[in-house]
Write an enzyme that holds these catalytic residues in place. Structure first.
Site, mmCIF file in Angstrom:
data_model
loop_
_atom_site.group_PDB
_atom_site.id
_atom_site.type_symbol
_atom_site.label_atom_id
_atom_site.label_comp_id
_atom_site.label_asym_id
_atom_site.label_seq_id
_atom_site.Cartn_x
_atom_site.Cartn_y
_atom_site.Cartn_z
ATOM 1 C CE LYS A 1 -8.766 -22.004 -36.317
ATOM 2 N NZ LYS A 1 -8.702 -21.640 -37.746
ATOM 3 C CG ASP B 1 -3.514 -23.191 -39.058
ATOM 4 O OD1 ASP B 1 -3.097 -24.319 -39.411
ATOM 5 O OD2 ASP B 1 -4.410 -22.567 -39.669
ATOM 6 C CE LYS C 1 -2.218 -21.359 -42.016
ATOM 7 N NZ LYS C 1 -3.319 -21.011 -42.916
ATOM 8 C CG ASP D 1 -5.748 -20.179 -36.485
ATOM 9 O OD1 ASP D 1 -6.676 -19.397 -36.765
ATOM 10 O OD2 ASP D 1 -5.605 -21.297 -37.027
ATOM 11 C CG ASP E 1 -4.064 -24.202 -43.788
ATOM 12 O OD1 ASP E 1 -4.095 -24.015 -42.551
ATOM 13 O OD2 ASP E 1 -3.659 -23.342 -44.603
ATOM 14 C CD GLU F 1 -6.654 -25.033 -38.726
ATOM 15 O OE1 GLU F 1 -6.560 -25.052 -39.962
ATOM 16 O OE2 GLU F 1 -6.667 -23.974 -38.064
ATOM 17 N NE ARG G 1 -13.208 -25.372 -42.779
ATOM 18 C CZ ARG G 1 -13.266 -24.771 -43.972
ATOM 19 N NH1 ARG G 1 -14.021 -25.265 -44.919
ATOM 20 N NH2 ARG G 1 -12.573 -23.676 -44.210
HETATM 21 N N1 BES Z 1 -6.399 -20.023 -39.545
HETATM 22 C C1 BES Z 1 -6.662 -20.046 -40.933
HETATM 23 C C2 BES Z 1 -7.451 -18.833 -41.412
HETATM 24 C C3 BES Z 1 -6.733 -17.503 -41.390
HETATM 25 C C4 BES Z 1 -6.017 -17.080 -42.498
HETATM 26 C C5 BES Z 1 -6.833 -16.684 -40.312
HETATM 27 C C6 BES Z 1 -5.394 -15.849 -42.479
HETATM 28 C C7 BES Z 1 -6.210 -15.441 -40.293
HETATM 29 C C8 BES Z 1 -5.499 -15.034 -41.385
HETATM 30 C C9 BES Z 1 -7.460 -21.280 -41.291
HETATM 31 O O1 BES Z 1 -7.212 -22.393 -40.531
HETATM 32 C C10 BES Z 1 -7.080 -21.648 -42.688
HETATM 33 O O2 BES Z 1 -5.962 -21.984 -42.903
HETATM 34 N N2 BES Z 1 -8.036 -21.552 -43.603
HETATM 35 C C11 BES Z 1 -7.806 -21.847 -44.966
HETATM 36 C C12 BES Z 1 -8.960 -22.669 -45.462
HETATM 37 C C13 BES Z 1 -8.727 -23.295 -46.809
HETATM 38 C C14 BES Z 1 -7.658 -24.346 -46.734
HETATM 39 C C15 BES Z 1 -10.027 -23.887 -47.271
HETATM 40 C C16 BES Z 1 -7.687 -20.527 -45.712
HETATM 41 O O3 BES Z 1 -8.400 -19.587 -45.385
HETATM 42 O O4 BES Z 1 -6.859 -20.445 -46.606
HETATM 43 ZN ZN ZN Z 2 -6.553 -22.049 -38.625
HETATM 44 MN MN MN Z 3 -5.586 -23.544 -41.225
#
Ligand code: BES
Ligand code: ZN
Ligand code: MN
Length: 509
Positions: free
Chosen positions: A273, A278, A285, A296, A355, A357, A359
């Site tokens: 990834k 992000d 966010k 990210d 968010d 994204e 996947r």
């Molecule tokens: N890049 C983030 C995950 C992340 C969060 C990595 C904190 C490192 C530290 C990912 O893209 C994301 O935003 N995931 C969301 C998913 C949710 C919207 C289902 C998350 O984990 O909040």
């Molecule tokens: Zn992300």
């Molecule tokens: Mn995200």
């Protein structure tokens, strides 16, 4: 920092580093040095709390009778718990101490006793010397290209380390492979540490190509037009709200055997990834949650660093690395919650949160990699969910897989390198959580077990017969708190050691 191996224990100024085992017993070289300095170490030991526990240090400045500027006695702990990983930590701790001292040169004359291997046999002294060197090297990393003032405050003065060992040729040989891994780790750390205004998808792709093609890695870069033609609807959806062009980078290292028909035998495949920043997109966010989201792309950085390590040490393996590089931003062209995207696999995805994204990017990269390369196995790495950080914290990455043998192999490599993984479940029950009212699936599960529903989403893009594991590295890709001795930077370079070891143990001809 220059590291070399020498047999000669004689000459050389700077710091002389020797060792003691737990309980305080000096190793032979320490005994010699103690005698040469008229008992400086034994005298100092009397007035200190040094007991030889791992990482303990005792320093004697300007000793009489020898040329050294300082003697440094380090604790190696108990003989039975000393291993390669422990010596790496020790090498890093010694270098850290010498940085604080402002020392310019050092000689490590530790020569630890050969240690027992798990499963029988001994780890050779030359191997141990190589791992000591590797730890020292890892500690020498710094990301300071954006500092312009007070440079002397940050300067690391230690420039040369000579490691005394009986079999120099064997130590050099063992070290060559590890030095290649260090280069891979440093590249991964650099990529993660770079700010997102500098390292956007096209720049990442350029650097990957520049670094890898000179080592004989074939590097292809697909831009948005290419991907559009081919149907990368999920990946392109994510990049849609950014001014920066999305990229797919395909890296091929063919160091392994050819099949009977003269084609390269099935490669191992690594998919990363690479979200260069992000913001969350329209599901934006909050401020604090956006900090650090330059990292990210750590999965992609790990894949790139591992390819560099494999090519540098000319690993006898066919390996492909595929990374999806995008920026997740919320402009007027951005994809929306409620949009439906058609992925490269043909499956449709209802986006309920922009968010989630990573996947989407991985989905298309996974399909592309499987269809084009039919790999022996495929491992993807992604800073995929905040939920994995809540679950496992900073000490383990989460591993999800459809193949127990692959999990066991990755776990073993993790125990050896210290980059540990912990398995979490996949189950049709969790798969139900990503059913969509209007499309084949939705991109979030809703509420609980967020790391598992993310993995279930990826599993929908794994084709019949593909041996696959997904590593959620959101908790280990960077470190905001205390730094580990061998990781002196925000970006950890996590995974390069692990994957290199996995390949070395099981997939090299
Ligand atoms: N890049 C983030 C995950 C992340 C969060 C990595 C904190 C490192 C530290 C990912 O893209 C994301 O935003 N995931 C969301 C998913 C949710 C919207 C289902 C998350 O984990 O909040
Ligand atoms: Zn992300
Ligand atoms: Mn995200």
């Amino acid at each position: 920092m220059q590291i070399s191996f020498v047999t000669n224990a004689a000459a050389g100024d700077g710091a002389w580093v020797v060792g003691a085992m737990e309980g305080g017993a000096l190793l032979p070289s320490a005994v010699r040095l103690d005698k040469a300095s008229g008992g400086a170490l034994t005298r100092a030991l009397k007035y200190s709390r040094f007991t030889g526990k791992t990482g303990q240090m005792l320093e004697v400045l300007a000793p009489a009778g020898v040329k050294a500027s300082r003697l440094l006695l380090v604790g190696l702990g108990k003989a039975e718990s000393l291993d390669e990983k422990g010596l790496e930590t020790l090498g890093a701790q010694i270098v850290g101490r010498l940085y604080t001292s402002g020392e310019i040169a050092a000689r490590f004359e530790i020569d630890p006793p050969p240690t027992s291997k798990k499963g029988g046999g001994k780890v050779k002294k030359s191997e141990l010397a190589a791992h000591l060197a590797f730890g020292a090297k890892l500690k020498s990393y710094a990301f300071d290209k954006y500092r312009t003032r007070n440079l002397d405050e940050y300067e690391k003065k230690l420039k040369t380390v000579r490691i005394v060992t009986a079999d120099v040729a064997a130590a050099k040989k063992a070290h060559a492979g590890l030095a290649a891994v260090a280069e891979g780790i440093f590249l991964a750390r650099d990529l993660v540490n770079e700010p997102p205004n500098i390292l956007y998808p096209a720049e990442f792709a350029r650097r990957a190509k520049a670094q890898l093609s000179k080592l004989g890695v074939k590097v292809e870069i697909l831009g948005e037009a290419d991907m559009k033609k081919r149907g990368f609807g999920a990946l392109l959806g994510v990049g849609q709200g950014s001014d920066r062009e999305s990229q797919l980078v395909v890296m091929q290292w063919n160091g392994g055997p050819k099949s009977k028909k003269g084609k390269n035998a099935a490669p191992v495949a690594l998919v990363g990834k690479g979200v260069c920043f992000d913001s969350g997109g329209l599901s934006i966010k909050v401020g604090a949650g956006m900090q650090g989201m330059k990292g990210d792309m750590a999965g992609a950085a790990c894949v790139t660093g591992t390819m560099l390590a494999l090519a540098t040490r000319k690993a006898k393996v066919n390996a492909v690395g595929v990374i999806g590089l995008v920026e997740n931003m919320p402009d007027g062209g951005a994809f929306r919650p409620d949009d439906v995207l058609t992925s490269l696999s043909g499956q449709t995805i209802e986006v309920l949160n922009t968010d989630a994204e990573g996947r989407l990017v991985l989905a298309d990269a996974l399909t592309y990699t499987q269809r084009r390369f039919k790999p022996k196995f495929l491992i993807d790495l992604a800073t995929l969910t905040g939920a994995i950080v809540q679950t496992l914290g900073y000490e383990h990455a989460g591993i999800f897989s459809n193949d127990d043998q692959l999990v066991q192999r990755v776990q073993a490599a993790g125990r050896y390198t210290g980059e540990r993984v912990w398995q979490l479940p996949l189950d049709p029950f969790y798969d139900k959580m990503i059913r969509s009212k209007i499309a084949d699936m939705k991109n979030i599960g809703g509420g609980n077990s967020g790391s598992i529903t993310a993995a279930q989403f990826l599993l929908r893009f794994i084709e019949k017969g593909t041996v696959w594991a997904h590593l959620d590295i959101a908790g280990v890709a960077w470190q905001d708190g205390e730094q580990k001795p061998t990781i002196p930077s925000w970006g950890t370079g996590w995974g390069v050691r692990l994957l290199n070891r996995l390949v070395k143990d099981h997939y090299e001809a």
